[in-house]
Each structure stands twice: as structure tokens, then as C-alpha cells.
Design an enzyme around this catalytic site. Structure first.
Site, PDB file in Angstrom:
ATOM      1  N   ASP A 175       0.456 -12.563   9.737  1.00  0.00           N
ATOM      2  CA  ASP A 175       0.930 -14.072  10.345  1.00  0.00           C
ATOM      3  C   ASP A 175       0.570 -14.357  11.574  1.00  0.00           C
ATOM      4  O   ASP A 175       1.242 -14.518  11.717  1.00  0.00           O
ATOM      5  CB  ASP A 175       2.381 -14.329   9.100  1.00  0.00           C
ATOM      6  CG  ASP A 175       2.860 -13.878   8.208  1.00  0.00           C
ATOM      7  OD1 ASP A 175       1.995 -14.023   7.774  1.00  0.00           O
ATOM      8  OD2 ASP A 175       3.955 -13.887   7.609  1.00  0.00           O
ATOM      9  N   GLU A 219       6.471  -3.208   4.838  1.00  0.00           N
ATOM     10  CA  GLU A 219       6.413  -2.101   6.814  1.00  0.00           C
ATOM     11  C   GLU A 219       7.732  -1.466   6.647  1.00  0.00           C
ATOM     12  O   GLU A 219       7.933  -0.153   6.903  1.00  0.00           O
ATOM     13  CB  GLU A 219       7.220  -3.637   7.809  1.00  0.00           C
ATOM     14  CG  GLU A 219       5.686  -4.313   8.418  1.00  0.00           C
ATOM     15  CD  GLU A 219       5.309  -5.463   7.341  1.00  0.00           C
ATOM     16  OE1 GLU A 219       4.580  -5.703   7.653  1.00  0.00           O
ATOM     17  OE2 GLU A 219       6.697  -5.891   6.725  1.00  0.00           O
ATOM     18  N   ASP A 232       2.060  -6.435   0.488  1.00  0.00           N
ATOM     19  CA  ASP A 232       2.737  -7.601   1.107  1.00  0.00           C
ATOM     20  C   ASP A 232       4.120  -7.353   1.728  1.00  0.00           C
ATOM     21  O   ASP A 232       4.710  -6.253   0.574  1.00  0.00           O
ATOM     22  CB  ASP A 232       2.416  -9.060   1.128  1.00  0.00           C
ATOM     23  CG  ASP A 232       2.870  -9.930   2.642  1.00  0.00           C
ATOM     24  OD1 ASP A 232       2.927  -9.193   3.352  1.00  0.00           O
ATOM     25  OD2 ASP A 232       3.041 -11.277   1.968  1.00  0.00           O
TER      26      ASP A 232
END
Length: 793
Positions: A529, A453, A450
Site C-alpha cells: 500500500d 504477514e 495479501d
């Protein structure tokens, strides 16, 4: 502060309670620090000089094609043995590349470079023809001469003075495709899978909070387009990880004075090489060629194809036990439970909160005895805490990203002020991979990456590392502009390779929120999300379909949506869709409602239980699809035009999909629906619930009661399913479900048998009629080896 910054600031204000006052204040300081670092580390915009290739001066033959020289540039064209076309401008060559797997494909020795009319050149091969005009336009044509794609001469903006940060020229390239063409791909796009007119950014980004249809960009962007037209299908990949934008304009037939207006595409990049690959052919051949170029998809362990339950906010190990017991007491199958950041000690990666989870290995062993695995979240940010072994070890290994002055870059994430490994450095990947031994010792069987990025909290500006941050880029060196989009790819590689070494007899289970072209080599992804609501449900399907067409076959959404509390109907429809997607996982935010099926009432529990049991029945089929995805590049979830790309009505159908070659799934994506229209490809299709047969192509109206979504089986299909019997010489518990072919027709299917990791056999079967009875025959002869159940007769 621009509109994008303002929107982010509003999200931060509204999430004040979640992130806490101290973190909000630190994020403001981080934003100002980031701006100062970039102002000092990046050259400001300077004078630029525009150029185009100019006139062709000559060409030199090379294996598979040749080098065409222009007045102000050069173009290398090479056709690979499999038919893929490489084009590289300004001396660009295929390697080094983060997307490619293994060595560059060998050149097609039969491809010939020869002069073309009007002073141009062309490369002629068996599968494709490439024509280069005397001013640098490039056409990719079928062997018969039909144009699939025309790239106009590119345009560069060269800095007048070489920048100290090493940035090269910006560039842009416009292309044309047939007027009837449809665009797909570009990574995970919530408004897809068909991409309409608009601008799509190529920059992996955490949208902050949640996202819905139209929010762009998201966590996974890829410069990969799949273009489907009457003339044929082609995939184009611009092998450049820099920040960029793709602008699409769909074409129009008979536009203007009866003339077609072609579809158009413009790619603009802020730097990096101008090089591309084009693969042509039917969709199955195109994706096979793409997999050959970028690597076969990692096959998840069989248990990871079952239902999984996650939540940000498991209070302690007793709550985990209660949730697992709830599934067990209600007779609901469950394969895994995922622990989010709250199981860490103060959100520190590779730690455990011993107060809430005093015996995590014991819990894992206990649940494992019931067939339930534990999966751990892993974030890249490492809390900057001297004396903590993970931070100190990273410093000793010189594993963290530094700025232009050599200082370790810091950012705000859940653990507080943190530092970030440079996953483009082999040494950092090796150090990071060694940390997974701690997770395995805690009893975890899988991992979800997670915040990679990479994301970092800032009150305004980009939510990531400074663009001036320095990266190794595997020896090439550069800054975050070149490394950002491949950061998560490097993290996935580090984890996957470490797990292969630590547990060589097991297939790693790893999926990642962010990534880039080639990420399928290391695992899959999930939606991130996604907003709770009917638009979020629709976006979930768009993401899975679009990613599959970019070569990432294993993905799925947060069932129920990440934010908010879904209505019972919305939860159930999401659950029913999830049961037919590769990654079947419920998940929610710490502030959102729960996601256990029994939380939504008895009726939902009954119907969700039916969906769970059907998923378990189809597990052998999902496992076969997983192996086929690795071997052929074909995604588990395919658009309905997969076998009929020439059917324009199917090309525009976005609310249903094929699961493999055998099943058509039509989810319910709006409230109150009890029936829905289903568009059928050519052939006979059976409603698996009622057995009713429909003939395609065309559109039919099918019942969709709350208890199920429409699922149809292709006539003649053979599907491996879980059964109760054991056939001598066959696989324990696997049966063959056969849907009767139309009279006078035949069909078939495959079963992938896995003997051990890496040792598989593909068993092919044919179905047909003999003396008025449906029969199944094994390819090559011999016993079928499985119980057979015929349906549709």
C-alpha cells in the site's frame, strides 16, 4: 501504549468509516485478548547470563573447513564448492532452513583448515580465505588477502533457567566493512535502495493504511545484506527468521586523524540460531551464488509480463466488462484484471458474491477470448463460521494455528473473526493447496496473496498473531516468534505447489505481499500500500531495486499509489516507470481515485498509450530476462553499478536503473521536470527516442518531456522485441533490435526460446562491424533466424 501503538491507534480512528464501527470495537477486544494470551503463553523476562566465545582451544578438520572449539562455544566454518562460506556458532548447521532450496551445497574438498598466527585458524580455498582469530573474530578475505568483512566475536545472553516456551539465547554480532562500502538489501525498504545509517527491523509488518519513504519495517524483511566496496562485493545472509534489528553505520574515508573509519553493522536477534552465509565476487557472481543457494526464481507466464489492471472496489462483473471494453475501445493493450476482496461473499476467501458476479467462469471465458485473464486475491484468514465448508474442512484437517493451551487462535480481518492456517505444517499446506481448485474452476489464471504477514486488526499492539501462538515449523515446533517471518513463505509454497499439480502444463502466476529469503522460488511480490504522492513514486523504485538484490526479481508497485488521487502528471510519470518494471500493475484503494488511463485527460491517455505499446514491444525482452533471472539470479531491474561496482559515483546513484544489460531507464521522480541528469556507466549509450549518442562514464542532461522518460540503449546491445513479421525458422513476431557498437567494438545479447514449460533454449548472438556494416552472428554458426533491425547508425 508506546509511540508506535499511538500512531496505529490514530490510523484506526481516521479509517473508522472504512473498517466500520463493529470491526473497530472487535479490534479493541482482539488487542486485549492478544495481550492476555501472550502473558499466559510466554515466559516473562528472566535473569540472563552474558557470554562470549572465549579463547580458542583447538580445531578439527571437516570437509570444506572445520570446527573451531572455544572455551564457551564452537564455530563451524565450511566453504561450499561454489565458494559460499557457511559459519555456524553453538553447533548450528545449515539445515533445516526455510531459505535453502534442495540439499546443502557440497563442500569444497580442496578447502584446507590450517593454523593461523596468534593462535587462530584459517580456511584456505580457491575463491575465498576465512580467518578465525583466537577469540572468535571471523574475517572473510579475497584469495589475495584483502579483507571484505570482519565479524567481531558474537555475544549471547543465555537465560539462567530454561524457559518453558523453549526460547533460546538472544545474540548480537558486530561487523566491519571497508570505509567506502555501501549497504543494500534487507528486503523491501522504502528508503533504499542504498541503506544509510539507521536501525532496520527484521519483522514483516503491515504498516497500516499506506507507507512512504522512511516507513520501516514493511511487508518483506530479510536478513540479507549486499555490500559493495572497492575491495569487492559480498552478500551476507543470517539464516534466522526471528525478530531482530540491523543497525548500520556507513564508513568514512580519512575520518579523524586521516584514518579511515570502517563501515559497521550490528545484527541483534531475539532468539534462533547464529548462522550465516557469505558469498563473494562480482555482483553477477554473487547473485548467481545466492540463487544457487536459495533457488531459482519462478518464471511468470508470458501474459503476466504484460500490463495489468486492479482496483479494490469493482462493483460487479459489468463494471469489469466496462473497464476491459474501455481499454479495447481506445486501442490500449491489457493482459489481466485483478479482483480484490470485494468479489468474495462477505470477504470469505475461496467464495464468490453471486449477486455481483453471477457467472464468474463465463466472465473469465469471455475476457479470455479477448486475451485478458482474471487474477484473484487470496487472504490467509478463514472466517470462523461453523457450517461453512472451508472452515469445517480446516478444522477437520487440524490446519489452523493454536495457542499454548491448544485452542484455535482467532483474529480480526476483513471477513470478521477468523482463524489462520499454519503454513509451517505440511498437512496444512496440502489442505490449503487443494482449495485453489475452486479458484481455477471459477476461471482465474493467477493469484495475489495479501494480508499474509500475517496481518490481523488490533487497535493497539502488533497487528499480527500472538507471539505465543504455536506452529509446527515442519516438525521442529515453536511459537510465532520463529514462524512469523516465514508464514507468507509457507503460504506461497502451498499455493505454488498446488498449482503445479493442478495445472502441470502451465507456469503458475503467484505474487505475495509478504515473504522471506527464498520466496522467489514460488513467485514475486508487489509494493503493497504505497502512498500516493511523489515520495511514494520514489519509494516504488527503491523497493524493486532492493528486492532484486535480495534475490526477488519479479516485483512492481501499485501504479498511481494505493491511496488518494494522483495528479495527471504524477499518474503519468508513475505509469511510465511501471512500464519498465517486471510487474506492471495499476491498483488503488476502494476510497481512492480510479486508475484507468483515460480518467486523467486526453494528453495523459495519449502518452500512457505510448508507454503501454512500448511495454508490449519489449515483451520478448522481459520474457528473456525472466528466464535469465531463474538461471543466473540476475534481476530484471539492476542498479546502474551492476557491471561497474568499482565506480563510486554509480554506487551512489539511486534514481535510475538498468533493465537487463541493454537498457538504462531514468524515470522522472519530481514534478515539473522536462529534463533530467542521467549518470552513464562506461561506454556509448543511445537515447532510444532521438538516437543521439552519449559517452560514459559521466553525467549528461537528457530531455524528459511529458511524453516519455529517458531510456538509453547500450551500444552493441541486441534486444528481442515484438515485431510484425515472421522469419522462417524463427519465432513468430520476434525481431532483433541491434544498437550499433562503437567502431572497433563488439557486443551481443541473448534470446531465450521457450518450447514448452521447462523446455527452453538460450540462443546467443554477437554484434560487430564488418566492411563498414553492422552484422549479427549466431553463436555456433548457422542462420540468425530472426529479422534484424539496426539502430544508431
Amino acid at each position: 501504549m508506546d509511540a508506535h501503538d499511538l500512531e496505529r491507534s490514530v490510523k484506526w480512528v481516521t479509517s473508522f468509516r472504512t473498517v466500520g464501527a463493529a470491526r473497530v470495537l472487535r479490534s479493541v477486544r482482539a488487542a486485549w485478548w492478544r495481550r492476555r494470551v501472550d502473558a499466559a503463553g510466554l515466559a516473562g523476562p528472566g535473569a540472563e547470563r552474558a557470554r562470549v566465545p572465549g579463547a580458542a582451544l583447538g580445531a578439527e578438520p571437516e570437509p570444506g573447513g572445520g570446527l573451531v572449539r572455544f572455551a564457551r562455544s564452537s564455530l563451524r566454518v565450511r566453504v561450499a564448492a561454489g565458494g559460499a562460506v557457511f559459519c555456524g556458532w553453538d553447533g548450528a548447521v545449515p539445515e533445516p532452513s526455510y531459505a535453502l532450496a534442495g540439499p546443502v551445497p557440497e563442500a569444497d574438498e580442496r578447502a584446507v583448515l590450517e593454523p593461523d598466527r596468534d593462535g587462530g585458524w584459517r580456511v584456505v580455498s580457491e575463491r575465498v580465505l576465512v580467518a578465525v582469530s583466537r577469540h572468535g573474530a571471523v574475517e572473510v578475505r579475497t584469495p589475495g588477502g584483502v579483507v571484505l568483512r570482519r565479524d567481531h566475536p558474537p555475544r549471547w545472553w543465555d537465560p539462567v533457567e530454561a524457559a518453558a516456551d523453549g526460547a533460546g539465547p538472544r545474540w548480537a554480532q558486530r561487523s566491519e566493512v571497508p570505509a567506502d562500502a555501501r549497504f543494500f538489501g534487507l528486503g523491501g525498504r522504502s528508503a533504499g535502495p542504498r541503506l544509510r545509517d539507521g536501525v532496520y527491523r527484521l519483522w514483516n509488518e503491515d504498516p497500516g493504511g499506506s507507507f512512504g519513504p522512511g516507513d520501516d519495517p514493511l511487508y518483506i524483511t530479510m536478513p540479507v545484506q549486499l555490500v559493495v566496496a572497492d575491495a569487492g562485493t559480498h552478500l551476507v545472509f543470517h539464516d534466522n527468521p526471528w525478530d531482530g534489528r540491523v543497525t548500520l553505520w556507513e564508513g568514512e574515508e580519512g575520518a579523524g586523524s586521516g584514518h579511515d573509519r570502517p563501515g559497521r553493522c550490528e545484527v541483534r536477534m531475539g532468539g534462533g540460531p547464529l548462522r550465516s552465509w557469505v558469498i563473494t565476487g562480482p555482483p553477477a557472481r554473487v547473485l548467481r551464488g545466492w540463487a544457487a543457494l536459495t533457488g531459482g526464481a519462478a518464471v511468470p507466464p508470458a501474459w503476466a509480463l504484460g500490463p495489468q489492471h486492479a482496483r479494490w472496489g469493482f462493483g460487479d462483473e459489468e463494471e469489469v466488462r466496462r473497464v476491459v471494453a474501455g481499454y479495447r475501445e481506445r486501442g490500449l493493450p491489457l493482459s489481466a484484471v485483478h479482483l480484490d476482496i470485494d468479489h468474495y461473499r462477505g470477504h470469505r476467501v475461496f467464495t464468490v458474491d453471486r449477486e455481483r458476479f453471477p457467472d464468474l467462469p463465463g466472465l473469465a471465458a469471455e475476457l479470455g477470448g479477448r486475451g485478458v485473464r482474471l487474477v484473484s486475491i487470496v487472504d490467509p484468514g478463514v472466517k470462523a463460521e461453523p457450517g461453512w465448508e472451508v472452515f469445517d474442512g480446516g478444522l477437520a484437517a487440524d490446519a489452523f494455528v493454536r495457542d499454548a493451551r491448544g485452542r484455535v487462535v482467532r483474529g480480526e480481518v476483513w471477513a470478521g473473526t477468523s482463524v489462520f492456517p499454519d503454513f509451517t505444517d505440511p498437512r496444512a499446506r496440502e489442505w490449503w493447496g487443494g482449495l485453489y481448485a475452486e479458484r481455477l474452476a471459477q476461471g482465474f489464471s493467477g493469484f495475489w496473496h495479501d494480508m499474509n504477514e500475517p496481518a490481523a486488526f488490533t487497535a493497539f499492539g502488533e497487528q499480527t498473531l500472538p507471539r505465543s501462538a504455536r506452529h509446527a515449523l515442519d516438525g521442529a515446533g515453536g511459537d510465532h516468534r520463529a514462524a512469523h517471518n516465514v508464514y507468507a513463505l509457507g503460504m506461497a509454497r502451498a499455493g505454488y505447489e498446488a498449482l503445479r499439480a493442478l495445472r502441470p502444463d502451465e507456469r503458475p502466476f503467484l505474487f505475495s505481499r509478504s515473504g522471506w529469503a527464498g520466496m522467489q522460488r514460488y513467485g514475486g511480490t508487489w509494493s503493497g500500500d504505497v502512498v500516493t504522492g511523489w515520495p511514494g513514486l520514489r519509494a516504488s523504485l527503491a523497493l524493486v531495486l532492493g528486492l532484486g538484490l535480495c534475490g526477488v526479481p519479479y516485483s512492481g508497485p501499485d501504479v498511481g499509489g494505493f491511496t488518494g488521487s494522483p495528479s495527471p502528471e504524477l499518474y503519468l510519470r508513475w505509469f511510465q516507470l511501471g512500464a519498465y518494471l517486471p510487474l506492471f500493475r495499476t491498483h488503488s484503494a476502494i476510497s481512492a481515485g480510479r486508475r484507468e488511463p483515460w480518467e486523467f485527460g486526453q494528453e495523459v491517455l495519449e502518452h500512457a498509450g505510448a508507454a503501454l505499446r512500448e511495454r508490449m514491444r519489449l515483451l520478448p525482452y522481459f520474457l528473456t530476462l525472466a528466464h535469465l533471472a531463474r538461471m543466473t539470479g540476475a534481476p530484471y531491474v539492476r542498479p546502474v553499478w551492476w557491471r561497474s561496482p568499482e565506480d563510486r559515483a554509480l554506487r551512489d546513484c539511486e534514481d535510475q536503473f538498468l533493465l537487463g544489460d541493454a537498457l538504462l531507464v531514468a524515470p522522472v521522480l519530481e514534478p515539473g521536470a522536462e529534463r533530467r541528469a542521467v549518470r552513464l556507466p562506461r561506454g556509448r549509450w543511445y537515447d532510444v527516442a532521438t538516437g543521439r549518442a552519449y559517452e560514459g562514464p559521466g553525467q549528461v542532461l537528457v530531455d524528459a518531456p511529458l511524453s516519455r522518460i529517458p531510456v538509453l540503449a547500450r551500444a552493441g546491445a541486441l534486444i528481442p522485441v515484438a515485431g510484425a513479421s515472421v522469419c522462417a525458422g524463427g519465432a513468430s513476431g520476434v525481431e532483433l533490435e541491434v544498437w550499433a557498437p562503437a567502431v572497433g567494438r563488439s557486443g551481443g545479447g541473448v534470446v531465450v526460446v521457450e518450447r514448452s514449460v521447462g523446455d527452453v533454449e538460450v540462443v546467443r548472438f554477437a554484434t560487430g562491424w564488418r566492411d563498414g556494416v553492422v552484422v549479427v552472428e549466431r553463436e555456433g554458426g548457422g542462420e540468425v533466424g530472426y529479422p534484424v533491425r539496426v539502430r544508431g547508425v
